[in-house]
Design an enzyme around this catalytic site. Structure first.
Site, PDB file in Angstrom:
ATOM      1  N   HIS A 144      -3.893   6.122   3.203  1.00 58.34           N
ATOM      2  CA  HIS A 144      -4.590   5.007   2.830  1.00 58.34           C
ATOM      3  C   HIS A 144      -3.930   3.618   3.205  1.00 58.34           C
ATOM      4  CE1 HIS A 144      -5.567   1.888  -0.281  1.00 58.34           C
ATOM      5  NE2 HIS A 144      -6.675   2.527  -0.581  1.00 58.34           N
ATOM      6  N   SER A 173     -11.156  -0.585  -1.425  1.00 61.15           N
ATOM      7  CA  SER A 173      -9.751  -0.912  -0.590  1.00 61.15           C
ATOM      8  C   SER A 173     -10.033  -0.948   0.980  1.00 61.15           C
ATOM      9  CB  SER A 173      -9.164   0.538  -0.606  1.00 61.15           C
ATOM     10  OG  SER A 173      -8.088   0.674  -1.612  1.00 61.15           O
ATOM     11  N   ASP A 196       0.872  -1.168  -0.056  1.00 56.40           N
ATOM     12  CA  ASP A 196       0.040  -0.010  -0.053  1.00 56.40           C
ATOM     13  C   ASP A 196       0.813   1.200  -0.213  1.00 56.40           C
ATOM     14  OD1 ASP A 196      -2.279   1.798   0.819  1.00 56.40           O
ATOM     15  OD2 ASP A 196      -3.306  -0.109   1.069  1.00 56.40           O
TER      16      ASP A 196
END
Lengths: 631, 80
Positions: free
Chosen positions: A107, A414, A34
């Site tokens: 994220h 996600s 990620d």
């Protein structure tokens, strides 16, 4: 995350009996590819953790604002891969990103804490979604592989390097919340790397993509990947819009800091007409789902905002951070408000904000943005495999971007993917002997197909019942997945046969598998024989009327007699199963069965039909979704 | 010349060599077609191969060499 553990049946109490299955999860390592990690987040505290597993071979790589001492017994490894990104995009601007495993986007911090974050009490975002935040597998270890950089882009050479290193480091689970659709397997580094990892015993979950509700928009569709779609929670942030004509409409609050609006009715202006905004509520059109609404019109702050959807009339509205008190409404309500604002000479309105509400029904619903099947690369493999919570998910956040908060609320596949990765870690801990395919099978065959009102899961995009092309086998149900009764297992050889059946050449097979393997020209390979826990039947117009699929189930629940039940939604299909009864005397016994789909081949092209095949011994329900498509 | 280069993932057919031998072979394969071609990564588990910065001409030369299965252009994934 707050709420999702309870919503999925795991409970919020990390010390309590609800985590009885989690005893050995501290030996399981979840690798996350990620945008990096914010190691100071409380979600990565290691209080109470024992030494790192002896299998661990990884490292905590140093770099900009990141020293090896930032890793601990929870965050046991962190690496970064940027040679490919810099070669394509030029050197990273170090005022925008960190040349280290540190996360500048948020994220990776968010997704890794969803999978395996430690429990944090009194978590909230601007007061919303408050509660105990914890990952699905709070006792599992986390290893971050930063391969995604500014803009959320991740180039294939870096992603492949991350997978390569994660395998060398001995992770047990890999979580990939990144995607690109319509890539053939031999061109897709995620598919190729994931197959190597799977053969190495690593369970790999991947986001299905946010390109829904368009048909055939799914990414990460290889049969060795667990493809995850997104569903809603039973949690909402409701707002009420009151117009000067007395009409009252429901909407959803965006997430803002501070008090709401003054009690009195306020002037409301339509942004499209570019009127003054100071002291007003501004009505703005929301044309595309982009997860980030526009802010600050005409350079002046309005008192409040109403975003009215122009695109689809779904009821699903995604919460995001806003600078001023704001609400979102669907298209139908938006049209009414637009009409009022345009036709009334002195329109007024106000918005009441109702905080966080739990227990909303129906939920889950498939998120409108969640990518949909059919599988564009292999239509005979049903994807997505399942859905997990991916709308308005609270999880850990970074200290440098966006609102100043230790947690943030985000939506996307996600966010759904690491729910499944974390649950896979729990299953790996409880059943260390299970293969990646067995873990996926357990999750798929026990997934829920109904929402919390007892009715079938709905699709936010249509308001109608969802189909397996949107929800796969259904919403992951972790407690049931611990005891699935039967599993559909797969080996590396099965995937080789699958590639032969898919007409890949020896050279392509060698690219995908690294193995020298020639398909036997005298043998008829069929995708329908891949021992997958779901069924996708593609019917060619004018072709034969019967399609036979074979499957082998392994008993993991011991002795039992399973009988089959078939469900189908149209009369144009007859589904029969032979034999209709399977007897098991011991654990690990295998039994095979065949499913014969007898269809009317002259149905119009594009027709779909759905159903299920359910085996039950009275204690376990082992359910496989069925999708038929006339081409 | 650098600006003409793009990134590629190169899949090879080498399976019997040790890691060290493979890595050396990857380097020499690139050096044999380009004085300035740059190897980005040498992979050991996920694929048999490497990634490199190459010009279109170098891709053509490399693709024709024994032991090279495919030279695949870099793709860009996006966080979801």
């Amino acid at each position: 995350t707050t709420r999702t553990p309870t919503f999925l049946g795991l409970g919020d109490n990390v010390d309590g009996e609800d985590l009885r299955h989690n005893g050995s999860a501290s030996d399981v390592i979840v690798g996350v590819i990620d945008s990096g990690i914010w190691p100071e987040s409380k979600s990565f505290n290691d209080i109470g953790f024992g030494p790192v597993p002896i299998s661990w071979k990884g490292e905590c790589e140093e770099g900009m604002n990141f020293t090896a001492s930032l890793c601990n017994r929870k965050l046991i490894g962190a690496r970064f891969f940027l040679k490919g990104f810099e070669a394509e995009m030029g050197p990273i601007n170090q005022s925008d990103d960190f040349r280290s495993p540190r996360d500048s986007l948020g994220h990776g911090t968010h997704t890794s804490s969803i999978a395996a974050g430690s429990a944090v009490k009194e978590a909230a975002f601007l007061g919303y979604a408050a509660g105990v935040a914890r990952g699905m597998a709070p006792l599992a270890r986390i290893a971050m592989y930063k391969a995604c950089w500014l803009g959320g882009f991740c180039v294939s050479s870096d992603v492949l390097a991350a997978i390569d290193k994660a395998m060398e480091d001995n992770v047990n689970i890999l979580s990939l919340s990144l995607a690109l659709n319509r890539l053939d397997y031999d061109k897709d580094s995620i598919a190729i790397g994931a197959l190597a990892a799977t053969e190495h015993g690593v369970f790999v979950a991947a986001a299905g993509g946010n390109d829904g509700p368009t048909s055939s928009s799914l990414a990460n569709v290889a049969p060795w990947l667990t493809t995850v779609g997104a569903g809603t929670l039973d949690r909402k942030f409701p707002a009420t819009i009151i117009l000067g004509n007395g009409k009252v409409f429901p909407g959803e609050s965006l997430l803002f800091q501070g008090n709401g609006l003054p009690d009195e009715m306020l002037p409301i202006v339509y942004h499209r007409f570019g009127k003054e905004v100071e002291g007003s509520i501004v009505l703005d059109d929301l044309r595309f789902y982009d997860n980030e609404v526009r802010q600050s019109k005409n350079g002046k702050e309005p008192l409040g905002m109403i975003y009215a959807n122009m695109v689809f009339d779904g009821t699903e509205l995604v919460a995001t951070y806003a600078q001023s008190p704001s609400a979102v409404v669907g298209k139908e309500i938006g049209d009414e408000i637009r009409h009022y604002v345009i036709t009334e000479s002195n329109p007024t309105a106000t918005i009441k904000f109702n905080g966080t509400v739990i227990g909303y029904k129906p939920s889950p619903m498939v998120a409108g943005f969640s990518s949909r099947g059919p599988n564009s690369i292999t239509p005979e493999i049903l994807k997505p495999d399942l859905i997990a919570p991916g709308v308005n998910i609270l999880a850990a956040w970074i200290g440098v971007k966006g609102p100043d908060s230790e947690f943030n609320i985000k939506s996307g596949t996600s966010m759904a993917c690491p729910h499944v990765s974390g649950i896979a870690a729990l299953l790996k801990a409880a059943h260390p002997e299970w293969s990646p395919a067995a873990i996926r099978s357990a999750m798929m065959t026990t997934a829920k197909t109904s929402s919390n009102d007892g009715k079938p899961i709905l699709d936010s995009a249509t308001g109608k019942p969802s189909t397996p092309f949107a929800h796969g086998a259904g919403q992951v149900s972790p407690v049931s997945a611990f005891k699935p009764g039967l599993i559909y297992d797969l080996t590396a050889m099965d995937y080789l046969h699958f590639l032969c059946a898919s007409n890949y050449t020896s050279s392509q097979i060698k690219i995908i598998t690294r193995i020298e393997f020639s398909c036997d020209r005298s043998k008829e390979y069929r995708i329908s024989e891949l021992n997958y826990p779901s069924f996708a039947v593609t019917i060619n117009r004018g072709g034969g009327g019967a399609y036979t699929y074979t499957r082998i189930v392994t008993s993991v629940g011991g002795a039992g007699t399973y009988t089959v039940k078939v469900m189908s939604d149209v009369k144009a299909v007859n589904i029969s199963v032979e034999p209709a009864v399977l007897d098991f005397n011991n654990v690990n016994e295998k039994r095979s069965y065949s499913v014969i789909f007898t269809v009317n081949p002259s149905m119009p092209s594009g027709t779909n039909s759905f159903g299920s095949i359910e085996w039950s011994d009275g204690k376990h329900l082992v359910r496989s979704p069925v999708a038929l498509t006339w081409t | 010349a650098f600006s003409e280069r793009s990134s590629y993932v190169v899949h090879t057919a080498v399976t019997t060599m040790t890691s060290a031998e493979k890595f050396k072979w990857y380097e020499s394969s690139v050096k044999s077609i380009s004085a300035s071609g740059e190897v980005l990564y040498k992979y050991n588990h996920a694929i048999n191969g490497f990634s490199a910065r190459l010009t279109p001409e170098e891709v053509e030369l490399l693709s024709g060499k024994p032991g090279i299965l495919a030279v695949v252009p870099e793709v860009v994934y996006k966080l979801e």
